[in-house]
Scaffold this motif. Structure first.
Motif, PDB file in Angstrom:
ATOM      1  N   UNK A 165       4.490   5.873 -16.639  1.00 46.33           N
ATOM      2  CA  UNK A 165       3.575   5.283 -15.652  1.00 46.33           C
ATOM      3  C   UNK A 165       4.002   3.857 -15.309  1.00 46.33           C
ATOM      4  N   UNK A 166       4.290   3.063 -16.343  1.00 53.08           N
ATOM      5  CA  UNK A 166       4.705   1.677 -16.104  1.00 53.08           C
ATOM      6  C   UNK A 166       6.024   1.621 -15.337  1.00 53.08           C
ATOM      7  N   UNK A 167       6.955   2.520 -15.667  1.00 52.59           N
ATOM      8  CA  UNK A 167       8.231   2.560 -14.951  1.00 52.59           C
ATOM      9  C   UNK A 167       8.021   2.947 -13.495  1.00 52.59           C
ATOM     10  N   UNK A 168       7.105   3.876 -13.241  1.00 50.35           N
ATOM     11  CA  UNK A 168       6.818   4.303 -11.865  1.00 50.35           C
ATOM     12  C   UNK A 168       6.204   3.169 -11.052  1.00 50.35           C
ATOM     13  N   UNK A 173       1.775   8.827   0.720  1.00 51.13           N
ATOM     14  CA  UNK A 173       1.120  10.013   0.173  1.00 51.13           C
ATOM     15  C   UNK A 173       2.129  10.972  -0.441  1.00 51.13           C
ATOM     16  N   UNK A 174       3.361  10.903   0.044  1.00 53.15           N
ATOM     17  CA  UNK A 174       4.432  11.750  -0.466  1.00 53.15           C
ATOM     18  C   UNK A 174       5.066  11.084  -1.685  1.00 53.15           C
ATOM     19  N   UNK A 175       5.042  11.729  -2.847  1.00 53.92           N
ATOM     20  CA  UNK A 175       5.591  11.098  -4.053  1.00 53.92           C
ATOM     21  C   UNK A 175       7.115  11.067  -4.035  1.00 53.92           C
ATOM     22  N   UNK A 226       2.464   5.773  -3.114  1.00 50.90           N
ATOM     23  CA  UNK A 226       3.536   6.692  -3.503  1.00 50.90           C
ATOM     24  C   UNK A 226       3.651   6.780  -5.022  1.00 50.90           C
ATOM     25  N   UNK A 227       3.555   5.643  -5.698  1.00 55.47           N
ATOM     26  CA  UNK A 227       3.645   5.635  -7.157  1.00 55.47           C
ATOM     27  C   UNK A 227       2.455   6.368  -7.772  1.00 55.47           C
ATOM     28  N   UNK A 272       0.838  -1.203   0.000  1.00 57.45           N
ATOM     29  CA  UNK A 272       0.000   0.000   0.000  1.00 57.45           C
ATOM     30  C   UNK A 272       0.872   1.252   0.000  1.00 57.45           C
ATOM     31  N   UNK A 273       1.874   1.288   0.876  1.00 62.08           N
ATOM     32  CA  UNK A 273       2.751   2.462   0.959  1.00 62.08           C
ATOM     33  C   UNK A 273       3.434   2.732  -0.375  1.00 62.08           C
TER      34      UNK A 273
END
Length: 316
Positions: A243-246, A220-222, A122-123, A117-118
């Motif tokens: 997006x996929x890399x993130x 919550x912090x990116x 973040x992602x 979840x964390x």
């Protein structure tokens, strides 16, 4: 190995506070604030992160130049490895989660879910920030990073608030800080008061919800590295790749955080085995639960104050 990773996580806590309280953020250059055994490890991790960042840029540039998706696999692998090693360095996320599991009883599956979840929050946070600020509002990269810093401030505030609730619940006997996944009968072995299995069920759910809420607050912090990758891919018309890399980066972070968290949980279980369900064991568990919740609260408050005093700067 797990206990060693937990020890590393706890030893990195001072550098996490330093990153929040010192203007400019980030870990001290060269890892000077770390003990000598960890200094070389930190330097190696940071060097590897820079290398992986360079590799991602090279492969993304190759994708842009050739229009081929073949380098995409290399980008995903580099992003995944970046996430694994990025999570090893100083940061409040794993300190908070390891602190929870070192001082409160929890199920292994909940530990794995909390880590996931964390990392995924973040992602998704990084993806949403870039989509909204760069895509919709057309802000410059520097402005995107500046506004993203406020999410870090919000993350610190949420961590402090959830930690304060944990302190109150544990101190008033509403949260025992251990799981009840087995059939047992005891009177005050943990919280110093009698309770039935209905109380156990409510306590379990509350502890689980608080854990997942804490994990979401941590994420919550990116990540600044993810935002930079997303900004590059957005500017070059490859946002889907970004997006996929993130997400691959987030999976790598989840693995490292889960390893550290489970190591801390193993330490907690060891203490439980040593003292069993005795009165002394119950008192020790209660003290650990209160101490852990208080530590998380103070960490959140300290980093929140540091961010407000020095200005919101995304540190890592």
């Amino acid at each position: 190995m797990r206990l060693n990773l937990a020890a590393i996580a706890l030893l990195l806590a001072p550098s996490a506070a330093w990153a929040a309280l010192v203007p400019g953020g980030g870990a001290p250059a060269g890892g000077d604030m770390l003990p000598e055994p960890l200094r070389d490890l930190a330097a190696w991790v940071f060097a590897l992160q820079r290398q992986l960042t360079g590799e991602m840029r090279q492969h993304l540039a190759a994708m842009k130049e050739t229009g081929s998706w073949e380098p995409a696999a290399a980008v995903m692998l580099a992003a995944f490895l970046y996430g694994v090693f990025h999570a090893v360095g100083p940061g409040h996320g794993k300190v908070v989660i390891a602190g929870w599991f070192a001082t409160r009883r929890a199920r292994i599956v909940h530990g794995l879910l909390a880590s996931l979840i964390a990392a995924m929050v973040q992602a998704v946070s990084a993806i949403a920030v870039v989509a909204a600020l760069a895509g919709v509002l057309a802000l410059a990269p520097r402005q995107v990073m500046s506004y993203a810093g406020w999410l870090e401030v919000a993350s610190y505030g949420l961590i402090a608030a959830i930690g304060a609730v944990m302190v109150w619940r544990t101190a008033t006997g509403r949260g025992c800080g251990h799981d009840h996944g087995h059939d047992h009968g005891h009177d005050g072995a943990c919280c110093g008061h009698g309770h039935d299995h209905h109380d156990h069920g409510r306590s379990d759910r509350s502890e689980r919800d608080a854990l997942f809420g804490m994990a979401a607050a941590v994420g919550f912090r990116p990540c600044s590295g993810a935002i930079l990758v997303l900004l590059f891919t957005f500017a070059n018309g490859m946002y889907l790749t970004g997006i996929l890399a993130t997400l691959a980066m987030g999976l790598g972070v989840a693995i490292t955080v889960a390893t550290i968290g489970l190591g801390a949980l193993g330490l907690n279980r060891l203490i439980g085995r040593l003292f069993g369900t005795s009165s002394l064991g119950g008192k020790i568990r209660t003290v650990l639960a209160v101490s852990g919740a208080l530590g998380i609260t103070l960490l959140g408050v300290g980093m929140l104050l540091g961010a407000l005093v020095n200005g919101p700067v995304l540190t890592g």
